[in-house]
Design a protein around this motif. Structure first.
Motif, PDB file in Angstrom:
ATOM      1  N   LYS A 113       0.848  -1.190   0.000  1.00 41.84           N
ATOM      2  CA  LYS A 113       0.000   0.000   0.000  1.00 41.84           C
ATOM      3  C   LYS A 113       0.890   1.249   0.000  1.00 41.84           C
ATOM      4  O   LYS A 113       2.076   1.151   0.364  1.00 41.84           O
ATOM      5  CB  LYS A 113      -0.926  -0.016   1.217  1.00 41.84           C
ATOM      6  CG  LYS A 113      -0.193  -0.065   2.590  1.00 41.84           C
ATOM      7  CD  LYS A 113       0.385   1.266   2.998  1.00 41.84           C
ATOM      8  CE  LYS A 113       1.615   1.129   3.832  1.00 41.84           C
ATOM      9  NZ  LYS A 113       2.363   2.398   3.912  1.00 41.84           N
ATOM     10  N   PRO A 114       0.382   2.431  -0.374  1.00 42.26           N
ATOM     11  CA  PRO A 114      -0.900   2.653  -1.029  1.00 42.26           C
ATOM     12  C   PRO A 114      -0.870   2.155  -2.459  1.00 42.26           C
ATOM     13  O   PRO A 114       0.205   1.965  -3.031  1.00 42.26           O
ATOM     14  CB  PRO A 114      -1.069   4.168  -0.963  1.00 42.26           C
ATOM     15  CG  PRO A 114       0.322   4.699  -0.961  1.00 42.26           C
ATOM     16  CD  PRO A 114       1.140   3.697  -0.171  1.00 42.26           C
ATOM     17  N   ILE A 115      -2.036   1.967  -3.037  1.00 40.90           N
ATOM     18  CA  ILE A 115      -2.113   1.458  -4.400  1.00 40.90           C
ATOM     19  C   ILE A 115      -1.382   2.361  -5.375  1.00 40.90           C
ATOM     20  O   ILE A 115      -0.764   1.890  -6.333  1.00 40.90           O
ATOM     21  CB  ILE A 115      -3.594   1.283  -4.811  1.00 40.90           C
ATOM     22  CG1 ILE A 115      -3.712   0.687  -6.222  1.00 40.90           C
ATOM     23  CG2 ILE A 115      -4.367   2.586  -4.713  1.00 40.90           C
ATOM     24  CD1 ILE A 115      -5.137   0.359  -6.628  1.00 40.90           C
ATOM     25  N   ALA A 116      -1.402   3.674  -5.125  1.00 37.70           N
ATOM     26  CA  ALA A 116      -0.773   4.667  -6.000  1.00 37.70           C
ATOM     27  C   ALA A 116      -0.706   5.987  -5.243  1.00 37.70           C
ATOM     28  O   ALA A 116      -1.368   6.161  -4.212  1.00 37.70           O
ATOM     29  CB  ALA A 116      -1.581   4.829  -7.289  1.00 37.70           C
ATOM     30  N   PRO A 117       0.073   6.950  -5.734  1.00 40.19           N
ATOM     31  CA  PRO A 117       0.170   8.246  -5.043  1.00 40.19           C
ATOM     32  C   PRO A 117      -1.127   9.037  -5.024  1.00 40.19           C
ATOM     33  O   PRO A 117      -1.347   9.835  -4.123  1.00 40.19           O
ATOM     34  CB  PRO A 117       1.250   8.986  -5.837  1.00 40.19           C
ATOM     35  CG  PRO A 117       2.032   7.925  -6.532  1.00 40.19           C
ATOM     36  CD  PRO A 117       1.043   6.845  -6.838  1.00 40.19           C
ATOM     37  N   THR A 118      -1.989   8.852  -6.036  1.00 43.05           N
ATOM     38  CA  THR A 118      -3.240   9.600  -6.124  1.00 43.05           C
ATOM     39  C   THR A 118      -4.367   8.673  -6.564  1.00 43.05           C
ATOM     40  O   THR A 118      -4.123   7.592  -7.112  1.00 43.05           O
ATOM     41  CB  THR A 118      -3.153  10.750  -7.144  1.00 43.05           C
ATOM     42  OG1 THR A 118      -2.989  10.183  -8.456  1.00 43.05           O
ATOM     43  CG2 THR A 118      -1.987  11.680  -6.836  1.00 43.05           C
ATOM     44  N   VAL A 119      -5.599   9.129  -6.357  1.00 40.12           N
ATOM     45  CA  VAL A 119      -6.761   8.368  -6.812  1.00 40.12           C
ATOM     46  C   VAL A 119      -6.720   8.211  -8.329  1.00 40.12           C
ATOM     47  O   VAL A 119      -6.993   7.123  -8.858  1.00 40.12           O
ATOM     48  CB  VAL A 119      -8.065   9.061  -6.365  1.00 40.12           C
ATOM     49  CG1 VAL A 119      -9.279   8.424  -7.033  1.00 40.12           C
ATOM     50  CG2 VAL A 119      -8.214   8.995  -4.847  1.00 40.12           C
ATOM     51  N   LYS A 120      -6.399   9.282  -9.037  1.00 40.57           N
ATOM     52  CA  LYS A 120      -6.358   9.228 -10.501  1.00 40.57           C
ATOM     53  C   LYS A 120      -5.404   8.159 -10.992  1.00 40.57           C
ATOM     54  O   LYS A 120      -5.740   7.370 -11.902  1.00 40.57           O
ATOM     55  CB  LYS A 120      -5.959  10.599 -11.061  1.00 40.57           C
ATOM     56  CG  LYS A 120      -5.936  10.649 -12.576  1.00 40.57           C
ATOM     57  CD  LYS A 120      -5.583  12.049 -13.074  1.00 40.57           C
ATOM     58  CE  LYS A 120      -5.556  12.103 -14.598  1.00 40.57           C
ATOM     59  NZ  LYS A 120      -5.227  13.462 -15.097  1.00 40.57           N
ATOM     60  N   GLU A 121      -4.216   8.098 -10.403  1.00 43.94           N
ATOM     61  CA  GLU A 121      -3.235   7.089 -10.812  1.00 43.94           C
ATOM     62  C   GLU A 121      -3.698   5.686 -10.423  1.00 43.94           C
ATOM     63  O   GLU A 121      -3.450   4.719 -11.149  1.00 43.94           O
ATOM     64  CB  GLU A 121      -1.878   7.405 -10.186  1.00 43.94           C
ATOM     65  CG  GLU A 121      -1.217   8.641 -10.748  1.00 43.94           C
ATOM     66  CD  GLU A 121      -0.007   9.074  -9.949  1.00 43.94           C
ATOM     67  OE1 GLU A 121       1.111   8.659 -10.302  1.00 43.94           O
ATOM     68  OE2 GLU A 121      -0.184   9.825  -8.962  1.00 43.94           O
ATOM     69  N   GLY A 122      -4.366   5.570  -9.282  1.00 43.38           N
ATOM     70  CA  GLY A 122      -4.891   4.280  -8.862  1.00 43.38           C
ATOM     71  C   GLY A 122      -5.961   3.764  -9.804  1.00 43.38           C
ATOM     72  O   GLY A 122      -5.991   2.573 -10.144  1.00 43.38           O
ATOM     73  N   ILE A 123      -6.849   4.655 -10.240  1.00 43.73           N
ATOM     74  CA  ILE A 123      -7.902   4.279 -11.193  1.00 43.73           C
ATOM     75  C   ILE A 123      -7.281   3.801 -12.503  1.00 43.73           C
ATOM     76  O   ILE A 123      -7.686   2.774 -13.066  1.00 43.73           O
ATOM     77  CB  ILE A 123      -8.856   5.464 -11.444  1.00 43.73           C
ATOM     78  CG1 ILE A 123      -9.687   5.745 -10.189  1.00 43.73           C
ATOM     79  CG2 ILE A 123      -9.771   5.174 -12.634  1.00 43.73           C
ATOM     80  CD1 ILE A 123     -10.512   7.017 -10.277  1.00 43.73           C
ATOM     81  N   ALA A 124      -6.283   4.530 -12.991  1.00 41.49           N
ATOM     82  CA  ALA A 124      -5.627   4.150 -14.248  1.00 41.49           C
ATOM     83  C   ALA A 124      -4.970   2.778 -14.126  1.00 41.49           C
ATOM     84  O   ALA A 124      -5.026   1.953 -15.053  1.00 41.49           O
ATOM     85  CB  ALA A 124      -4.588   5.205 -14.631  1.00 41.49           C
ATOM     86  N   LEU A 125      -4.359   2.528 -12.968  1.00 42.19           N
ATOM     87  CA  LEU A 125      -3.689   1.254 -12.735  1.00 42.19           C
ATOM     88  C   LEU A 125      -4.697   0.102 -12.728  1.00 42.19           C
ATOM     89  O   LEU A 125      -4.467  -0.957 -13.336  1.00 42.19           O
ATOM     90  CB  LEU A 125      -2.945   1.323 -11.402  1.00 42.19           C
ATOM     91  CG  LEU A 125      -1.833   0.317 -11.121  1.00 42.19           C
ATOM     92  CD1 LEU A 125      -0.771   0.349 -12.205  1.00 42.19           C
ATOM     93  CD2 LEU A 125      -1.214   0.603  -9.756  1.00 42.19           C
TER      94      LEU A 125
END
Length: 370
Positions: A113-125
């Protein structure tokens, strides 16, 4: 089932103090074949620790690093057909690209964790994984050890089983003192973070995951304030938030790494129509190892009888998440470690940082890629 051949990508503190002991406790579940780090020295140090802890022959773990050339860099490790899965324990900003790189090489992945630095990057991933790699049968899970903690899961089950009736309101207070002498602060990428929130993102997603595991209803919106109280913890070290849930319940989430002194505070109280549930943590010295062991205690008090039921579980979230990942590779998926769940944890922290007193719709936040 034969052991899962695995490599650890990252040779930092958490790989040493958490992932290696978890692999050891899981006995023959995993076979550690390789370690990658940016430098050969750090990879070598972790390999020596692993060989000692896991009773492996000297130099039996292959080393890979950024100056290793085409035969000993990360590409070379990922090209090995005898490695089935990787455990990614790298700096926050590095992880998304390494997750994709590992999946692209045909490896199953569990990433810290975290999945990504930001929500936007997490969604893309998540979109990339679900469109390109999930259809190929590859597994990706996010290692959020609080989600896997038996004590927190027991608390969530008690609430689902209506032991305190319908949830009315709750309060999670997590206050920490991170000094410049902390081993975590001395990690270079944490000292000068290149991601939102600093320790609030890095450590705060744990608490967000605790909320997600314990409370029975989806979060709808959040209003909060973020601040910096100790300069060495920039950009922020504290958030205070008010969160509303789908079922009409609401609560306060207080998170800080900026206490001026220790010890910290970590308490979670949930009030229902028929009682209260309190989650607390404490440490005891393990007689066998003489090491400190954390326990999670869940106290459930019935409003009518006044009687309190206690559940005590040893803290072992990393061990449990790796055990669950292995079961998932064997075809048993109970949803633990879902990237979507981890995305919701980042959304809580991001909303707390961005709110500035305004209400943020959490459900819209995790659905938006704009």
């Amino acid at each position: 089932m034969p052991p899962i051949s695995v490599a650890i990508l990252g040779a930092g503190i958490f790989a040493r103090i958490a992932h290696l002991p978890a692999i050891h406790k899981l006995n023959d579940t995993y076979e550690l074949k390789a370690i990658y780090s940016r430098s050969r020295s750090s990879a070598s140090e972790l390999a020596e620790t692993a060989e000692s802890l896991l009773s492996l022959p000297k130099d039996s773990i292959a080393l890979y690093h950024d100056l290793g050339g085409q035969d000993a860099d990360l590409n070379a490790l990922l090209a090995r057909r005898d490695i089935q899965a990787v455990i990614v324990v790298l700096p926050i900003n590095s992880q998304p690209s390494i997750v994709i790189k590992s999946l692209d090489a045909g490896k199953h992945v569990i990433s810290e964790k975290p999945i990504a630095p930001t929500v936007k990057e997490g969604i893309a991933l998540i979109k990339t994984y679900e469109s390109l790699y999930k259809p190929k049968g590859l597994v990706w899970r996010v290692a959020e050890n609080f989600e896997a903690e038996p004590g927190l899961r027991a608390a969530g089950k008690a609430i689902t089983d209506q032991k305190i009736g319908k949830v009315c309101f709750w309060n999670l207070q997590v206050l920490n003192n991170v000094t410049t002498e902390s081993m975590w602060y001395k990690t270079s990428w944490r000292t000068v973070p290149e991601y939102q929130g600093g320790f609030l993102l890095d450590g705060g997603v744990h608490s967000a995951a605790a909320l997600r595991v314990v409370l029975p209803s989806q979060f709808t919106d959040l209003t909060g304030i973020a601040s910096l109280n100790r300069e060495h913890l920039a950009p922020h070290d504290t958030i205070h938030t008010l969160i509303r849930c789908d079922d009409g319940s609401h609560g306060i989430f207080e998170l800080s790494f900026g206490l001026p002194s220790g010890p910290g505070i970590d308490t979670f109280r949930v009030v229902g129509t028929e009682g209260t549930l309190l989650i607390s943590k404490y440490n005891e010295t393990d007689e066998a190892t003489q090491k400190s062991q954390q326990f999670i205690k869940v106290s459930i008090t019935n409003a009518k009888t006044g009687k309190t039921e206690e559940i005590v579980e040893k803290s072992c979230g990393v061990e449990m998440e790796l055990a669950n990942f292995a079961r998932h590779l064997g075809g048993d998926d109970d949803g633990l470690g879902s990237p979507v769940g981890a995305l919701k944890d980042v959304a809580i922290i991001q909303a707390g940082l961005d709110s500035n007193g305004h209400t943020i719709n959490l459900q819209n936040l995790v659905l938006s890629d704009k």
